[in-house]
Design an enzyme around this catalytic site. Structure first.
Site, PDB file in Angstrom:
ATOM      1  N   GLY A 246       0.769  -1.234   0.000  1.00  9.18           N
ATOM      2  CA  GLY A 246       0.000   0.000   0.000  1.00  9.18           C
ATOM      3  C   GLY A 246       0.803   1.288   0.000  1.00  9.18           C
ATOM      4  N   CYS A 272      12.060  -1.806   2.380  1.00  8.70           N
ATOM      5  CA  CYS A 272      10.910  -1.537   1.502  1.00  8.70           C
ATOM      6  C   CYS A 272       9.927  -0.546   2.135  1.00  8.70           C
ATOM      7  CB  CYS A 272      10.234  -2.848   1.103  1.00  8.70           C
ATOM      8  SG  CYS A 272       9.226  -2.704  -0.391  1.00  8.70           S
ATOM      9  N   HIS A 357      14.937  -5.843  -1.473  1.00  2.00           N
ATOM     10  CA  HIS A 357      14.770  -6.935  -0.517  1.00  2.00           C
ATOM     11  C   HIS A 357      16.043  -7.750  -0.357  1.00  2.00           C
ATOM     12  CE1 HIS A 357      10.386  -6.703   0.201  1.00  2.00           C
ATOM     13  NE2 HIS A 357      10.413  -6.087  -0.968  1.00  2.00           N
ATOM     14  N   GLU A 359      16.585  -9.915   1.818  1.00  2.00           N
ATOM     15  CA  GLU A 359      16.201 -11.285   2.175  1.00  2.00           C
ATOM     16  C   GLU A 359      15.780 -12.086   0.954  1.00  2.00           C
ATOM     17  OE1 GLU A 359      12.221  -9.441   1.756  1.00  2.00           O
ATOM     18  OE2 GLU A 359      14.203  -8.762   2.419  1.00  2.00           O
TER      19      GLU A 359
END
Length: 385
Positions: A246, A272, A357, A359
């Site tokens: 969002g 993020c 990201h 990860e």
């Protein structure tokens, strides 16, 4: 096998006809595209896709099946799934299920057999737009378009966050077969340490938690609206601000709590959405990209070393350049494709944030070293205390 026709209707009036996969219910959502060639299960279970239907640009999806160990959360969060061709008979020794059955189990409407290349070109040229996946042929297109133009993605962080805090111990962590395969070992290759990390769940992927656990951190995951005072009361050595879905500006209450975290001396690492929220908490601004960055092959440049890393990304918003004062933060990474901001170092603070990201899952492991940087930051802070 009965094949049911399905349609994708875009708010610009374009209609794509294909076959139904997964649930047959109607779904209205934002339509976005992902350029990854693999990792479709991780995409489906990434909470950052809440409120969106995902177009996979790679033409064949599902060929290695579904391995439930690879899920990034306990369920799928996408509103819909759009592919060129779906593999109904996967081939992979780890496969436990088909992607089509997974979609049905999770009540996710999907459509296959459409020209995803043409659809992606429309989204790149005109920008992200809303759309409807439906199996009904009796719809009034003009009424549907009117509804699509009025649709907004709201409240998605509250939808995906955990309901109560939960703690995980590093000593109990068992690496996945994928972790062990990457390490080349058959036993847990990671050391157990003593750092406590508070992970703020704005839609966190499981691998953020796992990247901390396998580095010896005990992790407590907190609901998005948890007060900073409660987090401080648990005396964490570090705080992680997670990814999530969002518009970041919608998270007004969360931003107020992050302001308090910024004022503390606790090391903070944000990814993020967390990166965007920290910038907003410090006076910066964000804007929506024309069609976003979603895929496993986005190059980012470290401005200190000049080195370029290939990253996994999933975001539709970025921190607007020049809106954070230079005395507050310096740029850490930029996107090598379009120059947009991909990270900050906060000056005089133990805080760094990234838009991409580290990860991954699925994606390259190039930037997972950032978790080691976070560990070092906690070590240094511990020595100072």
């Amino acid at each position: 096998m009965e094949v049911m026709q399905a349609f994708l209707i875009l708010e610009d009036g374009n209609v794509f006809a294909g076959t139904s996969i997964g649930s047959t219910r109607d779904a209205i959502s934002e339509i976005v595209f992902n350029t990854s060639m693999s990792g479709y299960l991780e995409v489906l279970t990434d909470p950052s896709y809440a409120g969106q239907a995902v177009v996979m640009t790679y033409p064949l999806i599902g060929n290695y099946g579904v391995c439930y160990e690879d899920m990034e959360s306990k369920k799928s969060w996408v509103d819909g799934y759009i592919v060129r061709e779906i593999a109904r008979r996967p081939s992979n020794f780890r496969s436990e299920d088909t992607i089509e059955h997974f979609l049905k189990q999770n009540d996710i409407p999907g459509i296959a057999g459409i020209d995803t290349r043409a659809l992606t070109k429309i989204l790149r040229e005109k920008g992200t737009m809303n759309g409807m996946i439906t199996c009904r042929e009796d719809l009034d297109i003009q009424e549907v378009i009117k509804e699509l133009k009025g649709h907004k993605v709201t409240g998605v962080v509250n939808k995906v966050t955990c309901l109560e805090k939960k703690s995980y111990q590093a000593k109990d962590f068992t690496p996945t077969s994928a972790d062990l395969a990457r390490s080349g070992l058959k036993v847990n290759p990671y050391k157990t340490g003593h750092y406590k990390v508070a992970l703020m769940d704005y839609g966190s992927k499981d691998n953020i938690k796992d990247c901390l656990l396998k580095r010896g951190c005990d992790v407590t995951v907190y609901p998005a609206l948890t007060k900073a005072e409660e987090v401080f009361g648990d005396k964490p050595d570090g705080i992680m601000l997670s990814n999530g879905p969002g518009d970041p500006k919608e998270c007004v209450e969360v931003i107020e709590e992050i302001k308090k975290m910024y004022q503390s001396d606790i090391p903070i690492f944000a990814i993020c959405l967390g990166h965007q929220l920290m910038a907003l908490a410090c006076g910066g601004d964000t804007r929506k990209l024309k069609y976003g960055h979603r895929g496993a092959n986005h190059p980012v440049k470290d401005l200190k070393t000049g080195r370029v890393y290939i990253s996994s990304q999933n975001h539709g918003y970025v921190v607007e350049d020049g809106t954070l004062k230079e005395e507050i933060a310096e740029k850490y990474f930029i996107n090598a494709n379009d120059g947009t901001n991909e990270g900050y170092h906060y000056l005089g603070k133990n805080i760094f944030t990234v838009q991409f990201h580290p990860e991954a899952c699925a994606g390259p492991q190039d930037s997972e070293f950032l978790f080691d940087e976070f560990i070092k930051m906690m070590e240094v802070q511990g020595c100072q205390e």
